[in-house]
Every structure is written in C-alpha cells, then in structure tokens.
Design a protein around this motif. Structure first.
Motif, PDB file in Angstrom:
ATOM      1  N   VAL A  99      19.808  80.347  26.642  1.00 20.25           N
ATOM      2  CA  VAL A  99      20.243  80.163  25.257  1.00 20.25           C
ATOM      3  C   VAL A  99      21.607  79.479  25.209  1.00 20.25           C
ATOM      4  N   PHE A 100      22.517  79.909  26.063  1.00 21.69           N
ATOM      5  CA  PHE A 100      23.874  79.370  26.091  1.00 21.69           C
ATOM      6  C   PHE A 100      23.856  77.875  26.430  1.00 21.69           C
ATOM      7  N   ALA A 101      23.085  77.491  27.433  1.00 22.84           N
ATOM      8  CA  ALA A 101      23.009  76.078  27.819  1.00 22.84           C
ATOM      9  C   ALA A 101      22.343  75.244  26.733  1.00 22.84           C
ATOM     10  N   GLY A 102      21.258  75.761  26.164  1.00 24.60           N
ATOM     11  CA  GLY A 102      20.578  75.021  25.108  1.00 24.60           C
ATOM     12  C   GLY A 102      21.458  74.777  23.903  1.00 24.60           C
ATOM     13  N   ALA A 103      22.316  75.747  23.575  1.00 24.73           N
ATOM     14  CA  ALA A 103      23.212  75.590  22.432  1.00 24.73           C
ATOM     15  C   ALA A 103      24.203  74.453  22.658  1.00 24.73           C
ATOM     16  N   HIS A 104      24.620  74.238  23.904  1.00 27.92           N
ATOM     17  CA  HIS A 104      25.529  73.121  24.205  1.00 27.92           C
ATOM     18  C   HIS A 104      24.867  71.775  23.916  1.00 27.92           C
ATOM     19  N   GLY A 105      23.628  71.630  24.336  1.00 24.72           N
ATOM     20  CA  GLY A 105      22.937  70.382  24.048  1.00 24.72           C
ATOM     21  C   GLY A 105      22.784  70.151  22.564  1.00 24.72           C
ATOM     22  N   LEU A 106      22.515  71.224  21.815  1.00 27.22           N
ATOM     23  CA  LEU A 106      22.336  71.105  20.377  1.00 27.22           C
ATOM     24  C   LEU A 106      23.616  70.659  19.676  1.00 27.22           C
ATOM     25  N   VAL A 107      24.774  71.229  20.059  1.00 23.87           N
ATOM     26  CA  VAL A 107      26.007  70.852  19.368  1.00 23.87           C
ATOM     27  C   VAL A 107      26.424  69.418  19.691  1.00 23.87           C
ATOM     28  N   LEU A 108      26.115  68.946  20.877  1.00 25.98           N
ATOM     29  CA  LEU A 108      26.456  67.564  21.203  1.00 25.98           C
ATOM     30  C   LEU A 108      25.575  66.585  20.431  1.00 25.98           C
ATOM     31  N   LEU A 109      24.312  66.922  20.251  1.00 27.15           N
ATOM     32  CA  LEU A 109      23.443  66.077  19.430  1.00 27.15           C
ATOM     33  C   LEU A 109      23.924  66.066  17.983  1.00 27.15           C
ATOM     34  N   ILE A 110      24.263  67.223  17.453  1.00 30.79           N
ATOM     35  CA  ILE A 110      24.754  67.320  16.081  1.00 30.79           C
ATOM     36  C   ILE A 110      26.020  66.477  15.905  1.00 30.79           C
ATOM     37  N   SER A 111      26.934  66.564  16.861  1.00 32.30           N
ATOM     38  CA  SER A 111      28.184  65.804  16.781  1.00 32.30           C
ATOM     39  C   SER A 111      27.919  64.305  16.754  1.00 32.30           C
ATOM     40  N   GLY A 158      33.836  76.243  18.976  1.00 34.73           N
ATOM     41  CA  GLY A 158      33.223  77.306  18.195  1.00 34.73           C
ATOM     42  C   GLY A 158      32.108  78.008  18.946  1.00 34.73           C
ATOM     43  N   LEU A 159      31.344  77.239  19.715  1.00 35.99           N
ATOM     44  CA  LEU A 159      30.256  77.804  20.496  1.00 35.99           C
ATOM     45  C   LEU A 159      30.777  78.803  21.526  1.00 35.99           C
ATOM     46  N   HIS A 160      31.825  78.428  22.255  1.00 37.00           N
ATOM     47  CA  HIS A 160      32.385  79.322  23.267  1.00 37.00           C
ATOM     48  C   HIS A 160      33.063  80.533  22.640  1.00 37.00           C
ATOM     49  N   ALA A 161      33.679  80.336  21.475  1.00 37.72           N
ATOM     50  CA  ALA A 161      34.285  81.472  20.787  1.00 37.72           C
ATOM     51  C   ALA A 161      33.223  82.483  20.382  1.00 37.72           C
ATOM     52  N   ASP A 162      32.089  82.004  19.864  1.00 39.72           N
ATOM     53  CA  ASP A 162      30.998  82.914  19.496  1.00 39.72           C
ATOM     54  C   ASP A 162      30.458  83.641  20.728  1.00 39.72           C
ATOM     55  N   ALA A 163      30.306  82.930  21.835  1.00 36.89           N
ATOM     56  CA  ALA A 163      29.789  83.563  23.053  1.00 36.89           C
ATOM     57  C   ALA A 163      30.749  84.642  23.558  1.00 36.89           C
ATOM     58  N   LEU A 164      32.040  84.335  23.586  1.00 37.98           N
ATOM     59  CA  LEU A 164      33.014  85.320  24.055  1.00 37.98           C
ATOM     60  C   LEU A 164      33.016  86.559  23.170  1.00 37.98           C
ATOM     61  N   ARG A 165      32.862  86.368  21.875  1.00 43.27           N
ATOM     62  CA  ARG A 165      32.807  87.509  20.963  1.00 43.27           C
ATOM     63  C   ARG A 165      31.637  88.418  21.306  1.00 43.27           C
ATOM     64  N   VAL A 166      30.460  87.830  21.505  1.00 38.08           N
ATOM     65  CA  VAL A 166      29.274  88.617  21.813  1.00 38.08           C
ATOM     66  C   VAL A 166      29.392  89.272  23.190  1.00 38.08           C
ATOM     67  N   GLU A 167      30.116  88.636  24.109  1.00 35.55           N
ATOM     68  CA  GLU A 167      30.290  89.179  25.456  1.00 35.55           C
ATOM     69  C   GLU A 167      31.374  90.262  25.517  1.00 35.55           C
ATOM     70  N   GLY A 168      31.963  90.606  24.392  1.00 37.10           N
ATOM     71  CA  GLY A 168      32.923  91.702  24.350  1.00 37.10           C
ATOM     72  C   GLY A 168      34.357  91.313  24.609  1.00 37.10           C
ATOM     73  N   ARG A 169      34.710  90.037  24.451  1.00 40.23           N
ATOM     74  CA  ARG A 169      36.076  89.578  24.691  1.00 40.23           C
ATOM     75  C   ARG A 169      36.789  89.208  23.394  1.00 40.23           C
ATOM     76  N   ALA A 170      36.546  89.982  22.343  1.00 39.68           N
ATOM     77  CA  ALA A 170      37.141  89.679  21.044  1.00 39.68           C
ATOM     78  C   ALA A 170      38.670  89.755  21.090  1.00 39.68           C
ATOM     79  N   GLY A 171      39.212  90.728  21.843  1.00 39.03           N
ATOM     80  CA  GLY A 171      40.666  90.853  21.929  1.00 39.03           C
ATOM     81  C   GLY A 171      41.314  89.642  22.567  1.00 39.03           C
ATOM     82  N   THR A 172      40.718  89.151  23.626  1.00 39.57           N
ATOM     83  CA  THR A 172      41.254  87.958  24.282  1.00 39.57           C
ATOM     84  C   THR A 172      41.191  86.753  23.361  1.00 39.57           C
ATOM     85  N   MET A 173      40.076  86.641  22.623  1.00 38.09           N
ATOM     86  CA  MET A 173      39.948  85.541  21.677  1.00 38.09           C
ATOM     87  C   MET A 173      41.004  85.624  20.581  1.00 38.09           C
ATOM     88  N   ALA A 174      41.339  86.827  20.160  1.00 29.59           N
ATOM     89  CA  ALA A 174      42.366  86.978  19.126  1.00 29.59           C
ATOM     90  C   ALA A 174      43.711  86.471  19.627  1.00 29.59           C
TER      91      ALA A 174
END
Length: 460
Positions: A99-111, A158-174
């Motif tokens: 899922v993580f890799a596929g999302a990268h391809g999607l955002v580059l196409l969108i851009s 934004g993609l990496h920020a969302d992934a880090l949040r789900v992986e439990g690194r919200a404090g580091t992201m803050a």
C-alpha cells in the motif's frame, strides 16, 4: 531490507488505555495541524499588512487551487492511511508495504497531471475568476505557480506524514512540524518584509519549508526502527492498490474539493451581488484563513481517531474503536464551541489582524457571525465521518462529508444570494450545517445510541 508478517503483540494501538492513546496521538497531531494553520494566518497578516489589500485578494483568489492540492494529497494519504492502519493492526507488514509503495506512484501521477493542467489552463482561469482584473490575476498566477510546480514535494511530504502518524510517531511529527513551520514563518518574513519580493516571497518561503520538511521526514524513516523502510519503494510495485486507495481516499478528497467549490461559488456570488468586490474578496480571504486554522485541530482529532479505530478494527477490537469514537467526538465538540464563541464575540479583534482598513475588518465580522452559528457540530460530524472511513465504509463517509459542499452549499449560496444579496451567501452556511446534522443523526444513530459499530466484521 525485507518486510515480514509480524504479530502485533506490543502494538500500543491495541493495548494502551484508550484515553491515554487518544491524547498521545491527537495532541501531537493538533500541534502539527495547528502550526500549519498558524502559518497560514501569519502569512495572511504579512501579505495584508506589508503588501496590501490587493495581495490579500490574490491569495484569496488562490484559495480554491490551494485547497485542490490539499484535496489531492488527501486522496492518496487518506486512502493509504485507512489501508495501512488495518494492515498494521493485523500484523501484515507485507500488505502495508504494498500500500505504501503504491501510494507513492499515485501521488507522482497526480502531481504530473496537475502541473500539465496548470500550464495549459491556469492563466486563463485566473483572469476569469478575477472578473477581468488582469493585475489581480497576474499576482495570483505568480503566487500559485511556485506552489504548483512544487506539488510533488507537498504531496510526497503529506504521504509520509500520514504514514508516520499511523505508525505511531505522531509526537516526532509534531516536533518536526513546529520546526519546519517556524522556519517557514521566518522565510516568509524574509521574503516579504526584508527582501521585498512581494507575494512571490510568501510562495518561495512555503516551498523552501516543504523541501526541508521532506528531507527531515525521509531521514527519520531511513533511521527509524519499526517504521516501514525506504527500501520497500524499490521492492514493491508503484501501481499497486490504486483502486482501493482512491476508493477510500475519495470521500476525504472530495470534501476538500468541496471546500474549494464552495469558495469558488461564494466568489461568483460576490462578483454578481457585491458593490465592492475587491474589498469583500479580501475579507473573505481573511475568513477562510481563520476557519482553516479552526478546521485543522478538528482534522487532527479525526485523523488520530482514524489510526486508532483502523488498527483496532483490523485486530477485531470494535469495543476499543467505539470508545475512541466517543472520546474524539467530545473533544471535537469542545474545540468547535471555543471557535464559535471566539468568532462571535471577538471577530473585530481577529479581523483587525489582516487589515487596518475598517471596512475590511467589519466585513470579516459580518461574514463570521452567521457562518459560525452551528459550527459546534462540525467537528463531531467530521470525526464520525473519519470513523466510518477507518472501517472501510466510504459510502457513509461520503454522505457526511460531500452532501454539504457539493449539493447544499452551491444551491443555497446561489439561491439565497439571488433573494438577499451578499448576506444570503453567509446565511447558506448555518442552513447547510443544520441539514448535515440531521443526516449525521440518521446515519450514525446505530453506533451513537446502541454502541454497535456497523460493518466492523470482515475489515480485518
């Protein structure tokens, strides 16, 4: 580095007390989101105070395009987060990596599509939106061009920020968000006030901060233990899971696009009914920045719930998912109540941040008061929508997030403004809020009254 299945025995999303878990994720996310909103407001103050009302009108005109980029980021990031959370909750890191890799391809196409469309149609569209004011359109073109050419950076960040949040690194992201946004404010001050680059200074400061933020996030992932490694981007397909990501991210994406649509329809109504179009556009720009700041903590609460509910749904813990929902709705209601009271009783003060022109300030107050009449319900409804999204139910999410901006608001703005002029534009907001509240009570009555989470079976 390979990715393997792992039993989530020490996953705090599944074991920590819900109250502590919620606040440990929601508070850092609120800091992250609020810093972006504060930056938006401070940038508006810089633009309005040091460049002028026309520049503030230009960033107001740019607002739909800025929201479009946020919408496209949420299409990939929001859909990925739902799938990623449930995969990690079930201990399936192989599925999470795909899922993580596929999302990268999607955002580059969108851009790429976004850049091409901007180059082909952007300038002509801005001239039309500026009601033929070519100077205003050119100023907006300068501002937006920097942001759109840098869209790949914003979307991947934004993609990496969302992934880090789900992986439990919200404090580091803050912590990273505070650092990057403070640097962004400093860069905007340097570009606008010190170097005198005008509105281009604002855009350049934003792009520079995004580049720095992406570099920091990639460095964190390269060194972070327990995170999905960057190596999976070489191992997994970049065109995998696009349909599932889009299906789950589309309601959230369309809700952001709906914000852009509402702003565009409001500007259209102002163009036809306002005697002082430029001044009211400037005032509306101030209001959109204030409400964007108010919206972001709500979104932080909803996204914190998404990660918690999604992981517990993946592990079959519907009781914990429901407990998190109750807590998140309460927190969102309290925040929205504070926002509504501030706007209703201190609108003159906050309006004065953006302009020394009393006509602009008074217009901000006149816009805020009706718009905030039923605002207290906005946050809980957003939380409920993201709960359904976390469970993999895009239909219910769409009903709560799309009816207002795509159906109710355009009809009400155009209809009420035809009868009541400019005042009718602002009355459309509380009327639409009331209808969406009724929809939320109907759709959510099962879990709100009985505590049963519909459709939770089978999502793991």
């Amino acid at each position: 580095m390979s990715v393997r299945h792992a039993v989530p025995q020490d996953n705090p999303f599944l074991t920590a007390p819900i109250g502590r878990l919620f606040f440990a994720n929601a508070l850092p996310m609120a800091v992250v989101m609020s810093m972006g909103g504060i930056l938006n407001v401070v940038d508006g103050v810089f633009v309005g105070r040091f460049i002028g009302a026309e520049a503030l009108a230009a960033v107001s005109l740019a607002f739909p395009a800025v929201m479009l980029m946020s919408a496209l980021a949420s299409l990939a990031g929001g859909g990925m987060s739902s799938l990623l959370a449930r995969s990690l909750g079930a201990g399936d890191r192989v599925a999470a990596a795909r899922v993580f890799a596929g999302a990268h391809g999607l955002v580059l196409l969108i851009s790429a599509v976004l850049v091409v469309l901007w180059a082909a149609f952007g300038r002509a569209l801005l001239v039309e939106m500026a009601a033929g004011n070519t100077q205003l359109a050119e100023t907006t073109w300068t501002y937006l061009s920097f942001l759109i050419w840098a869209a790949p950076v914003q979307l991947v960040l934004g993609l990496h920020a969302d992934a880090l949040r789900v992986e439990g690194r919200a404090g580091t992201m803050a912590a990273l968000s505070v650092l990057v946004n403070l640097l962004n404010i400093g860069a905007n001050w340097l570009g606008i006030v010190v170097l005198g680059l005008g509105i281009a200074g604002s855009a350049l400061g934003t792009v520079a901060a995004q580049v720095l933020g992406l570099a920091l996030v990639l460095g964190l992932r390269a060194q972070g233990r327990g995170l999905l490694p960057l190596g999976i981007l070489r191992q997994e397909s970049w065109i995998a899971n696009w349909r599932r990501i889009i299906a789950l991210g589309l309601p959230l994406c369309l809700s952001f696009l709906g914000i852009a649509l509402v702003a565009s329809v409001a500007m259209l109504a102002l163009r036809h009914h306002a005697a002082d179009y430029d001044r009211l556009i400037a005032a509306y720009g101030g209001v959109t920045r204030l409400l964007s700041l108010a919206f972001l903590p709500q979104l932080a609460i909803a996204l914190a719930l998404q990660g918690i509910a999604g992981q517990n749904a993946g592990a079959g813990r519907d009781d914990r998912a429901k407990a998190a929902l109750r807590l998140a709705m309460t927190a969102a209601c309290l925040w929205c109540g504070v926002v509504a009271l501030t706007g209703l009783f201190a609108g003159q003060v906050v309006g004065g941040w953006f302009s020394s022109d009393p006509l602009v300030t008074n217009a901000i107050v006149a816009i805020l008061r009706p718009m905030l009449a039923l605002y207290v319900f906005a946050g809980p409804i957003l939380v409920l929508a993201m709960y359904f999204q976390a469970l993999g139910q895009p239909g219910r999410t769409a009903a709560l997030t799309l009816v207002k901006p795509w159906v109710l608001m355009p009809i009400l703005i155009l209809g009420l403004s035809a009868f009541y002029g400019v005042n009718g534009i602002w009355l459309a907001f509380p009327m639409a809020d009331g209808v969406v509240l009724l929809i939320a009570l109907v759709i959510g009555r099962g879990i709100l009254l009985t505590g049963k989470a519909p459709g939770l079976e089978g999502v793991a």
